[in-house]
Scaffold this motif. Structure first.
Motif, PDB file in Angstrom:
ATOM      1  N   VAL A  87     -18.895  28.860   1.877  1.00 51.83           N
ATOM      2  CA  VAL A  87     -18.015  28.406   2.964  1.00 51.83           C
ATOM      3  C   VAL A  87     -18.632  27.214   3.689  1.00 51.83           C
ATOM      4  CG1 VAL A  87     -17.077  29.026   5.228  1.00 51.83           C
ATOM      5  CG2 VAL A  87     -16.849  30.610   3.304  1.00 51.83           C
ATOM      6  N   HIS A  88     -19.906  27.328   4.050  1.00 47.63           N
ATOM      7  CA  HIS A  88     -20.569  26.240   4.774  1.00 47.63           C
ATOM      8  C   HIS A  88     -20.789  25.016   3.885  1.00 47.63           C
ATOM      9  CE1 HIS A  88     -21.120  28.379   8.458  1.00 47.63           C
ATOM     10  NE2 HIS A  88     -21.908  29.305   7.939  1.00 47.63           N
ATOM     11  N   ALA A  89     -21.172  25.247   2.636  1.00 49.36           N
ATOM     12  CA  ALA A  89     -21.480  24.122   1.747  1.00 49.36           C
ATOM     13  C   ALA A  89     -20.239  23.291   1.451  1.00 49.36           C
ATOM     14  CB  ALA A  89     -22.100  24.629   0.450  1.00 49.36           C
ATOM     15  N   THR A  90     -19.111  23.952   1.208  1.00 48.79           N
ATOM     16  CA  THR A  90     -17.889  23.198   0.910  1.00 48.79           C
ATOM     17  C   THR A  90     -17.357  22.484   2.148  1.00 48.79           C
ATOM     18  OG1 THR A  90     -16.612  25.239   1.229  1.00 48.79           O
ATOM     19  CG2 THR A  90     -17.170  24.622  -1.032  1.00 48.79           C
ATOM     20  N   SER A  91     -17.727  22.973   3.335  1.00 46.84           N
ATOM     21  CA  SER A  91     -17.316  22.309   4.572  1.00 46.84           C
ATOM     22  C   SER A  91     -18.240  21.144   4.905  1.00 46.84           C
ATOM     23  CB  SER A  91     -17.315  23.315   5.726  1.00 46.84           C
ATOM     24  OG  SER A  91     -17.060  22.666   6.961  1.00 46.84           O
ATOM     25  N   ASP A  92     -19.552  21.389   4.825  1.00 46.71           N
ATOM     26  CA  ASP A  92     -20.529  20.360   5.187  1.00 46.71           C
ATOM     27  C   ASP A  92     -20.696  19.305   4.097  1.00 46.71           C
ATOM     28  OD1 ASP A  92     -20.902  21.795   7.488  1.00 46.71           O
ATOM     29  OD2 ASP A  92     -22.770  22.742   6.843  1.00 46.71           O
ATOM     30  N   LEU A  93     -20.504  19.723   2.839  1.00 46.48           N
ATOM     31  CA  LEU A  93     -20.675  18.806   1.703  1.00 46.48           C
ATOM     32  C   LEU A  93     -19.446  18.905   0.802  1.00 46.48           C
ATOM     33  CD1 LEU A  93     -24.362  19.776   0.856  1.00 46.48           C
ATOM     34  CD2 LEU A  93     -23.625  17.776   2.138  1.00 46.48           C
ATOM     35  N   PRO A  94     -18.339  18.292   1.200  1.00 42.53           N
ATOM     36  CA  PRO A  94     -17.083  18.437   0.444  1.00 42.53           C
ATOM     37  C   PRO A  94     -17.206  18.066  -1.031  1.00 42.53           C
ATOM     38  CG  PRO A  94     -16.701  17.330   2.543  1.00 42.53           C
ATOM     39  CD  PRO A  94     -18.182  17.420   2.374  1.00 42.53           C
ATOM     40  N   GLN A  95     -18.137  17.176  -1.351  1.00 37.44           N
ATOM     41  CA  GLN A  95     -18.265  16.762  -2.748  1.00 37.44           C
ATOM     42  C   GLN A  95     -18.684  17.917  -3.648  1.00 37.44           C
ATOM     43  OE1 GLN A  95     -20.197  15.858  -0.238  1.00 37.44           O
ATOM     44  NE2 GLN A  95     -22.337  15.559  -0.821  1.00 37.44           N
ATOM     45  N   LEU A  96     -19.321  18.941  -3.067  1.00 36.37           N
ATOM     46  CA  LEU A  96     -19.754  20.071  -3.880  1.00 36.37           C
ATOM     47  C   LEU A  96     -18.573  20.900  -4.375  1.00 36.37           C
ATOM     48  CD1 LEU A  96     -22.958  21.410  -2.068  1.00 36.37           C
ATOM     49  CD2 LEU A  96     -22.785  19.855  -4.006  1.00 36.37           C
ATOM     50  N   SER A  97     -17.458  20.865  -3.649  1.00 37.02           N
ATOM     51  CA  SER A  97     -16.297  21.647  -4.073  1.00 37.02           C
ATOM     52  C   SER A  97     -15.767  21.159  -5.415  1.00 37.02           C
ATOM     53  CB  SER A  97     -15.191  21.584  -3.019  1.00 37.02           C
ATOM     54  OG  SER A  97     -14.716  20.264  -2.860  1.00 37.02           O
ATOM     55  N   GLN A  98     -16.081  19.915  -5.767  1.00 37.22           N
ATOM     56  CA  GLN A  98     -15.649  19.384  -7.059  1.00 37.22           C
ATOM     57  C   GLN A  98     -16.294  20.151  -8.210  1.00 37.22           C
ATOM     58  OE1 GLN A  98     -16.540  15.192  -7.053  1.00 37.22           O
ATOM     59  NE2 GLN A  98     -15.281  14.780  -5.266  1.00 37.22           N
ATOM     60  N   ILE A  99     -17.464  20.726  -7.958  1.00 39.17           N
ATOM     61  CA  ILE A  99     -18.149  21.490  -8.999  1.00 39.17           C
ATOM     62  C   ILE A  99     -17.318  22.700  -9.393  1.00 39.17           C
ATOM     63  CG2 ILE A  99     -20.220  22.825  -9.534  1.00 39.17           C
ATOM     64  CD1 ILE A  99     -21.739  20.993  -7.585  1.00 39.17           C
ATOM     65  N   PHE A 100     -16.766  23.411  -8.399  1.00 44.82           N
ATOM     66  CA  PHE A 100     -15.917  24.560  -8.690  1.00 44.82           C
ATOM     67  C   PHE A 100     -14.613  24.125  -9.359  1.00 44.82           C
ATOM     68  CE2 PHE A 100     -17.888  27.430  -5.259  1.00 44.82           C
ATOM     69  CZ  PHE A 100     -18.615  28.121  -6.212  1.00 44.82           C
ATOM     70  N   GLY A 101     -14.181  22.905  -9.057  1.00 46.93           N
ATOM     71  CA  GLY A 101     -12.907  22.444  -9.587  1.00 46.93           C
ATOM     72  C   GLY A 101     -12.964  21.914 -10.999  1.00 46.93           C
ATOM     73  N   GLU A 102     -14.177  21.757 -11.544  1.00 41.97           N
ATOM     74  CA  GLU A 102     -14.322  21.146 -12.863  1.00 41.97           C
ATOM     75  C   GLU A 102     -13.586  21.923 -13.955  1.00 41.97           C
ATOM     76  OE1 GLU A 102     -18.529  20.800 -13.273  1.00 41.97           O
ATOM     77  OE2 GLU A 102     -18.684  19.038 -11.978  1.00 41.97           O
ATOM     78  N   GLY A 103     -13.633  23.249 -13.890  1.00 41.77           N
ATOM     79  CA  GLY A 103     -12.955  24.048 -14.906  1.00 41.77           C
ATOM     80  C   GLY A 103     -11.530  24.409 -14.532  1.00 41.77           C
ATOM     81  N   ALA A 104     -11.239  24.421 -13.227  1.00 43.85           N
ATOM     82  CA  ALA A 104      -9.914  24.838 -12.766  1.00 43.85           C
ATOM     83  C   ALA A 104      -8.813  23.919 -13.288  1.00 43.85           C
ATOM     84  CB  ALA A 104      -9.880  24.880 -11.239  1.00 43.85           C
ATOM     85  N   ALA A 105      -9.084  22.628 -13.349  1.00 45.76           N
ATOM     86  CA  ALA A 105      -8.067  21.676 -13.810  1.00 45.76           C
ATOM     87  C   ALA A 105      -7.646  21.979 -15.242  1.00 45.76           C
ATOM     88  CB  ALA A 105      -8.600  20.252 -13.696  1.00 45.76           C
ATOM     89  N   ASP A 106      -8.608  22.298 -16.093  1.00 46.45           N
ATOM     90  CA  ASP A 106      -8.290  22.611 -17.492  1.00 46.45           C
ATOM     91  C   ASP A 106      -7.427  23.865 -17.593  1.00 46.45           C
ATOM     92  OD1 ASP A 106      -9.720  20.429 -18.391  1.00 46.45           O
ATOM     93  OD2 ASP A 106     -11.569  21.565 -18.690  1.00 46.45           O
ATOM     94  N   HIS A 107      -7.720  24.856 -16.756  1.00 49.76           N
ATOM     95  CA  HIS A 107      -6.945  26.099 -16.785  1.00 49.76           C
ATOM     96  C   HIS A 107      -5.492  25.847 -16.368  1.00 49.76           C
ATOM     97  CE1 HIS A 107     -10.720  27.801 -17.538  1.00 49.76           C
ATOM     98  NE2 HIS A 107     -11.083  28.141 -16.317  1.00 49.76           N
TER      99      HIS A 107
END
Length: 238
Positions: free
Chosen positions: A134-154
């Protein structure tokens, strides 16, 4: 080092002992180094989960790890590098689980429902992990892209099969991550009804074009026991 057989026995033992201690010292040094690194990673995750990434200082991390400040720089260049290492480690674990689910569940909508449930469930089972994300995705929004890397393919797979409507995939991924992170935040605070996570999953499926009744049903489908066990094994190995 070759021991001279002409040396007195006592001298040979001393030389061999020194050689042995040298090997043991090197091995012990490696163990200490790895132990220190592990302490820093664990301390950073706990501290960042409590205070947030931005508010956490290197001094906070080294104090929590009970190591000297100089030890930090023997392993990491910056606090942000350490935060990304922690984040990627969790993302890699989730990716392994996600891929197993997608390979074994034919319906992409049901597969995504299971994956999102695991994401939310892990936050409740492991609050340190949950608050860190929660804190990392808020303080460092660029990190949320890591979780999104596979979601787009799905999502693209679901679109190709006609299960999802042709939405903008990048926008959909961003919205899903924002909603899931907000849902984690609410679950961590407590006080939400038992079906809260199910309703989040159902709402996100509707956003992807799944009919409301079907999305609600999929959102409330219990996570199969084998996926529960798989997630537990993967995350307990961290």
């Amino acid at each position: 080092m070759t021991v001279d057989k002409r040396m007195p026995i006592s001298a040979r033992h001393e030389t061999e002992g020194t050689k042995g201690r040298g090997r043991m010292k090197a091995s012990r040094t490696d163990r200490i180094r790895e132990s220190t690194r592990a302490k820093l990673i664990e301390a950073a995750e706990r501290t960042m989960a409590s205070k947030g990434v931005d508010a956490t200082t290197i001094a906070d991390i080294t104090e929590a790890a009970d190591v000297g400040t100089g030890s930090f720089y023997n392993h990491f260049k910056t606090k942000l590098e350490l935060a990304e290492i922690i984040f990627r480690s969790h993302a890699d674990d989730l990716y392994k689980v996600n891929m197993t689910i997608f390979e074994s569940v034919e319906d992409p909508a049901l597969a995504i429902a299971y994956i999102q449930k695991i994401f939310l469930t892990k936050a409740v089972r492991d609050p340190v992990w949950g608050w860190f994300v929660v804190h990392a995705t808020s303080d460092l929004p660029q990190l949320s892209q890591i979780f999104g890397e596979g979601a787009a393919d799905h999502i693209k797979r679901g679109q190709a099969l006609g299960r999802f409507t042709p939405v903008n995939v990048d926008v959909a991924v961003r919205m899903i991550l924002v909603v899931l992170t907000a849902g984690m935040h609410d679950l961590l605070l407590g006080g939400k009804p038992e079906e809260w996570a199910d309703d989040i999953v159902g709402s996100l499926l509707q956003m992807l074009g799944v009919p409301a009744d079907t999305a609600t049903e999929l959102g409330r489908t219990p996570l199969p026991a084998e996926f529960e066990r798989m997630a537990d094994r993967t995350f307990s190995a961290e």
